[in-house]
Each structure stands twice: as C-alpha cells, then as structure tokens.
Design a protein around this motif. Structure first.
Motif, mmCIF file in Angstrom:
data_model
loop_
_atom_site.group_PDB
_atom_site.id
_atom_site.type_symbol
_atom_site.label_atom_id
_atom_site.label_comp_id
_atom_site.label_asym_id
_atom_site.label_seq_id
_atom_site.Cartn_x
_atom_site.Cartn_y
_atom_site.Cartn_z
ATOM 1 N N UNK A 138 1.499 37.949 20.871
ATOM 2 C CA UNK A 138 0.549 39.070 20.912
ATOM 3 C C UNK A 138 -0.381 39.050 19.704
ATOM 4 N N UNK A 139 0.147 38.656 18.545
ATOM 5 C CA UNK A 139 -0.659 38.617 17.320
ATOM 6 C C UNK A 139 -1.640 37.453 17.295
ATOM 7 N N UNK A 140 -1.345 36.374 18.044
ATOM 8 C CA UNK A 140 -2.200 35.179 17.999
ATOM 9 C C UNK A 140 -2.195 34.447 19.341
ATOM 10 N N UNK A 141 -2.472 35.186 20.425
ATOM 11 C CA UNK A 141 -2.418 34.609 21.777
ATOM 12 C C UNK A 141 -3.466 33.529 22.012
ATOM 13 N N UNK A 142 -4.493 33.455 21.177
ATOM 14 C CA UNK A 142 -5.507 32.413 21.341
ATOM 15 C C UNK A 142 -5.024 31.059 20.812
ATOM 16 N N UNK A 143 -3.887 31.032 20.130
ATOM 17 C CA UNK A 143 -3.431 29.768 19.542
ATOM 18 C C UNK A 143 -1.979 29.427 19.841
ATOM 19 N N UNK A 144 -1.124 30.420 20.010
ATOM 20 C CA UNK A 144 0.304 30.163 20.217
ATOM 21 C C UNK A 144 0.619 30.053 21.708
ATOM 22 N N UNK A 145 1.573 29.189 22.059
ATOM 23 C CA UNK A 145 1.963 29.081 23.473
ATOM 24 C C UNK A 145 3.003 30.132 23.845
ATOM 25 N N UNK A 146 3.048 30.446 25.119
ATOM 26 C CA UNK A 146 4.173 31.205 25.651
ATOM 27 C C UNK A 146 5.390 30.285 25.563
ATOM 28 N N UNK A 147 6.563 30.847 25.452
ATOM 29 C CA UNK A 147 7.771 30.020 25.364
ATOM 30 C C UNK A 147 7.869 29.119 26.593
ATOM 31 N N UNK A 148 7.870 27.809 26.347
ATOM 32 C CA UNK A 148 7.958 26.838 27.434
ATOM 33 C C UNK A 148 6.664 26.667 28.214
ATOM 34 N N UNK A 149 5.586 27.275 27.747
ATOM 35 C CA UNK A 149 4.312 27.206 28.466
ATOM 36 C C UNK A 149 3.210 26.580 27.638
ATOM 37 N N UNK A 150 1.994 26.948 27.974
ATOM 38 C CA UNK A 150 0.819 26.399 27.309
ATOM 39 C C UNK A 150 0.247 27.381 26.301
ATOM 40 N N UNK A 151 -0.514 26.839 25.372
ATOM 41 C CA UNK A 151 -1.322 27.657 24.480
ATOM 42 C C UNK A 151 -2.740 27.674 25.049
ATOM 43 N N UNK A 152 -3.559 28.596 24.559
ATOM 44 C CA UNK A 152 -4.945 28.633 25.012
ATOM 45 C C UNK A 152 -5.662 27.312 24.713
ATOM 46 N N UNK A 153 -5.465 26.689 23.522
ATOM 47 C CA UNK A 153 -6.129 25.402 23.284
ATOM 48 C C UNK A 153 -5.782 24.321 24.316
ATOM 49 N N UNK A 154 -4.570 24.339 24.848
ATOM 50 C CA UNK A 154 -4.207 23.365 25.885
ATOM 51 C C UNK A 154 -4.969 23.673 27.170
ATOM 52 N N UNK A 155 -5.020 24.949 27.553
ATOM 53 C CA UNK A 155 -5.820 25.345 28.716
ATOM 54 C C UNK A 155 -7.269 24.926 28.516
ATOM 55 N N UNK A 156 -7.804 25.222 27.348
ATOM 56 C CA UNK A 156 -9.198 24.881 27.049
ATOM 57 C C UNK A 156 -9.439 23.384 27.201
ATOM 58 N N UNK A 157 -8.539 22.561 26.709
ATOM 59 C CA UNK A 157 -8.706 21.102 26.807
ATOM 60 C C UNK A 157 -8.709 20.640 28.259
ATOM 61 N N UNK A 158 -7.865 21.241 29.101
ATOM 62 C CA UNK A 158 -7.864 20.904 30.528
ATOM 63 C C UNK A 158 -9.219 21.218 31.151
ATOM 64 N N UNK A 159 -9.715 22.419 30.868
ATOM 65 C CA UNK A 159 -10.989 22.851 31.447
ATOM 66 C C UNK A 159 -12.131 22.009 30.888
ATOM 67 N N UNK A 160 -12.119 21.735 29.597
ATOM 68 C CA UNK A 160 -13.165 20.913 28.982
ATOM 69 C C UNK A 160 -13.193 19.521 29.603
ATOM 70 N N UNK A 161 -12.022 18.953 29.873
ATOM 71 C CA UNK A 161 -11.949 17.641 30.514
ATOM 72 C C UNK A 161 -12.633 17.681 31.875
ATOM 73 N N UNK A 162 -12.356 18.724 32.645
ATOM 74 C CA UNK A 162 -12.986 18.880 33.955
ATOM 75 C C UNK A 162 -14.508 19.003 33.813
ATOM 76 N N UNK A 163 -14.961 19.844 32.899
ATOM 77 C CA UNK A 163 -16.400 20.086 32.736
ATOM 78 C C UNK A 163 -17.138 18.855 32.212
ATOM 79 N N UNK A 164 -16.500 18.110 31.329
ATOM 80 C CA UNK A 164 -17.109 16.864 30.847
ATOM 81 C C UNK A 164 -17.316 15.893 31.998
ATOM 82 N N UNK A 165 -16.309 15.758 32.833
ATOM 83 C CA UNK A 165 -16.408 14.878 34.001
ATOM 84 C C UNK A 165 -17.478 15.391 34.976
ATOM 85 N N UNK A 166 -17.512 16.685 35.190
ATOM 86 C CA UNK A 166 -18.495 17.280 36.097
ATOM 87 C C UNK A 166 -19.925 16.977 35.648
ATOM 88 N N UNK A 167 -20.159 17.025 34.359
ATOM 89 C CA UNK A 167 -21.510 16.820 33.838
ATOM 90 C C UNK A 167 -21.992 15.377 33.953
#
Length: 192
Positions: free
Chosen positions: A100-129
């Motif tokens: 809750x204090x740093x949800x933009x950087x820390x992962x949920x237990x056993x899950x992803x962090x926002x930076x990991x989500x961002x990298x997935x989306x960025x990979x898609x957008x780079x390919x799209x362009x």
C-alpha cells in the motif's frame, strides 16, 4: 498511428476484491456498458485489433464486432499472486502494508510489480510501433492503459492512476513519425 485503448467493463465480483489476472465474469450491466462502448467506436475502421486473453476484455472486443481480435498475454492485467480473489480488507499478508505504501514498485506476494507490468506493455507497444498500421484498437485493463500512458509520456508514474479510464472508458493516442505521441484529450472528454 492512432491507438485506441479500451478498458473492459465492470466485473462481477464483490467490491474490494483483488482480481488481477483472475478470469472473472463481467457484471450484470455488461450489455448496457458494452453497447455504449460499441456506440463510441461506430464508424471507426481499425487495421488491427488486439485484446487481452482474459475473458472480460475479449468479451468486450467480441461484442464490439472484433471476435477475432489478436490475443496477447502482454495485455493481461497485473498478476496479484497470492492475493488474487481475496478482498483487500481480508488479506492477512504482512507485505500488504508495504505494498500500500509503494504499490508502484513492490510486487504482490507471489505476483508482479508495476514495473514488470509496465515492461510487458512496453514490449507490446514497441513491437506495435514497428508496424505500418494507421489505426489499432486494444481491449485491455486499467493497469495496461496506465502503463501505455506512462510509456507514451502522457503523464508521470506519480500521476498514473489519476488518468486511469473508468470501466468501459477509452484513451486515444496518436503517434506520428515526427511529433511523437500525444493523447487526444478532446476525444477522451467525448468518451466520458
């Protein structure tokens, strides 16, 4: 290239449920909400349509006339790991407070962090362009739309969730070869 990013409609889970990548049903209001999204897309011709493989996004794509939208795992919502399908107020994991204090950087237990989500989306957008499409539609999730907005420099990471479209909401981003990418704020206002 014009990129239309469309968030799925409301989901059929109790309020306060952490559902992330769980394949949850749409709410009972799906038909009404989806009809409004479809109306806003009328007359727009897309060269290519993409969707998250999660049913809440793919169902909206199909309703809007794109049952064959290309499913891409990179367009899934953030994986919330051990917290999936639990109500936030019932999660007993001590890591939740730090998240809750740093949800933009820390992962949920056993899950992803926002930076990991961002990298997935960025990979898609780079390919799209690298494609020569004039106009594409992407049916996805709030976290994906926020990541795209950050990727294209429309807002900062700190402002990200202030710009998250509502369920059934849209963002339109125009990417030109010379002028970079900009959001069509007037278009977004028409969609609200």
């Amino acid at each position: 290239m014009e990129i239309y990013l469309i968030r799925h409609t409301r989901v059929g889970v109790p309020p306060g449920t952490c559902y992330g990548q769980s394949d949850v049903p749409t709410a009972d209001t799906f038909e009404e909400e989806a009809a409004e999204v479809k109306r806003r897309l009328e007359g727009i011709v897309f060269d290519r349509t993409y969707t998250s493989p999660l049913s809440r996004a793919a169902k909206l794509a199909a309703y809007c006339g794109f049952p064959d939208a290309i499913r891409d795992d990179r367009l899934k919502e953030m994986n919330m790991g051990a917290w999936e399908m639990q109500r936030y107020d019932e999660i007993r994991d001590p890591a939740l407070t730090a998240w809750y204090d740093d949800y933009m950087h820390l992962p949920a237990t056993g899950g992803e962090s926002f930076p990991i989500l961002y990298q997935r989306v960025a990979s898609f957008l780079e390919e799209l362009q690298t494609q020569s499409f004039e106009r594409v539609a992407i049916f996805a999730h709030g976290g994906v739309l926020v990541s795209a907005g950050i990727y294209f420099g429309l807002f900062s990471e700190e402002q990200a969730f202030e710009h998250q479209p509502a369920y059934g909401g849209m963002m339109k981003i125009e990417c030109g070869r010379r002028n970079g990418c900009v959001s069509d704020k007037e278009f977004a206002k028409k969609l609200e």
